[in-house]
Scaffold this motif. Sequence first.
Motif: not given
Ligand code: CA
Length: 322
Positions: A95-102, A106-108
Motif C-alpha cells: 500500500h502506498e500511503n504517500n507517493i510524494h514521500g520517497k 510507511g514504505d515498508r
Molecule cells: Ca512513499
Amino acid sequence: MLLCFILLIVELLHVTGNVVTVKPIVVNGTYINSELGKYHARLRVLSRSCHDIKERYGATTDGIYYLTTANGVMYQTFCDMTTAGGGWTLVASVHENNIHGKCTLGDRWSSQQGSDPKRPDGEGTWANMDTFGTAEGATSDDYKSPGYYDISAEDVSVWHVPNGVQLQNWTNDSILRYHTDSKFLSSSGGSLYHLFKKYPVRFGIGECNKDVGPTSPVVYDTGDKHSTETLYGPSVRDQFESGFITFRVFNEKKAAMAICSGIKPIGCHTEHYCIGGGGHFPGKATPHCGDFTGFDSDSYGPDTGKSASKEMTEAAVLIFYR
Ligand SMILES: [Ca+2]
Ligand SMILES: *[C@@H]1O[C@H](CO)[C@@H](O)[C@H](O)[C@H]1NC(C)=O
Ligand SMILES: *[C@@H]1O[C@H](CO)[C@@H](O)[C@H](O)[C@H]1NC(C)=O
Ligand SMILES: [Ca+2]
C-alpha cells in the motif's frame, strides 16, 4: 488475543464465597455468548492455509479465518474461497500511503529510512519474517501475515483494490484481479519469502533485463491484457508485455524492484511499472524510492507520460497464495 481469552474466562467464573465454578458455555446446544460460538466454530477449521481449510473442511465462504504456522503462531487472515476453485490465502498487501514521500515512513516494502546505498536491501521485508498490519486493514496500510513465509504454495493471485474499500467489497471493487496456474512458485521454494531469498531485492547486484527473477503468465479474473496496459503510463506501455507477473527486476541504474504486476518488462525504466524496491534508487533528479517507486514520475495522477494512472496509484496490491 491471549488477554481476551483470560478476560473471557474471568467473565465466565462465578465466584460464590471460596467456591469457584465455571459457567457452561453451551446451554441446550446454544452458546450463552454468541460471539464465542462464532470463534469456536471458526477454530474448528484451524489450518495452515485457506487451501487446506477448503480441501479438508469444504469451506466455501469468503472471509476471515484462523490459521496457524508450523510453530503454532495463530493468526487470522482473509480466504478467497471462490475465485477459480477458491482456497486462496491473503498473505500480503503493498500500500502506498504517500507517493510524494520517497522511502519515508510507511514504505515498508522498500525503505523507511531514505534511499541509501549502504542499505541495499532497504527494510529487507520481502525476505524476512517480520509481520505487520491486519487483513481487514489491507486496503488502508501495508499487510504481511505469517502465511507469507509459513505457507507452501504453487501459485499466486493478485488483486488491485482501491484504498479504503472494505473487505465485503474487495472482489466487486477491484480494478484488476488475476491469478497464475503455472505452479511457478513450487520451483522457487513455495513462497515469496523463499523466492526473494533466492532472488534478493537488493540494489546493485544485477542488470536490467539480464538478471530477472521468475515470470509467469496470468489468468484474468477482473480485467484483461488491454485494461492492464491502460493502468500504466501511456509513454511506457511499449516497455512491457501484459498478461504476466514478474518478480525481482532491475532498472538501468541497478535499482531492484520486487513485483511487476500484470506485466513482463521489456524496457529498463522498470520504476514506472514495478513496485516494492530495495533500499537505494540512484539519481537525484528522479527519486523513485518507495513502495510504488516512480508511479508519479510525470506528476502524480494524470493519465499522461510515464505516470501510472490515479486508479493504480490509489489501489493496494493484495497478494494471495494457493
Ligand atoms: Ca512513499
Ligand atoms: C459495498 O458497496 C456498496 C455499493 O457501492 C455500498 O452500498 C456498501 O455500503 C459497501 N459496503 C461496505 C461494507 O463498505
Ligand atoms: C457484487 O456484485 C454482484 C454482482 O453484481 C452482486 O450480486 C453482489 O451483491 C455484490 N456484492 C456486494 C458485497 O456488493
Ligand atoms: Ca506502504
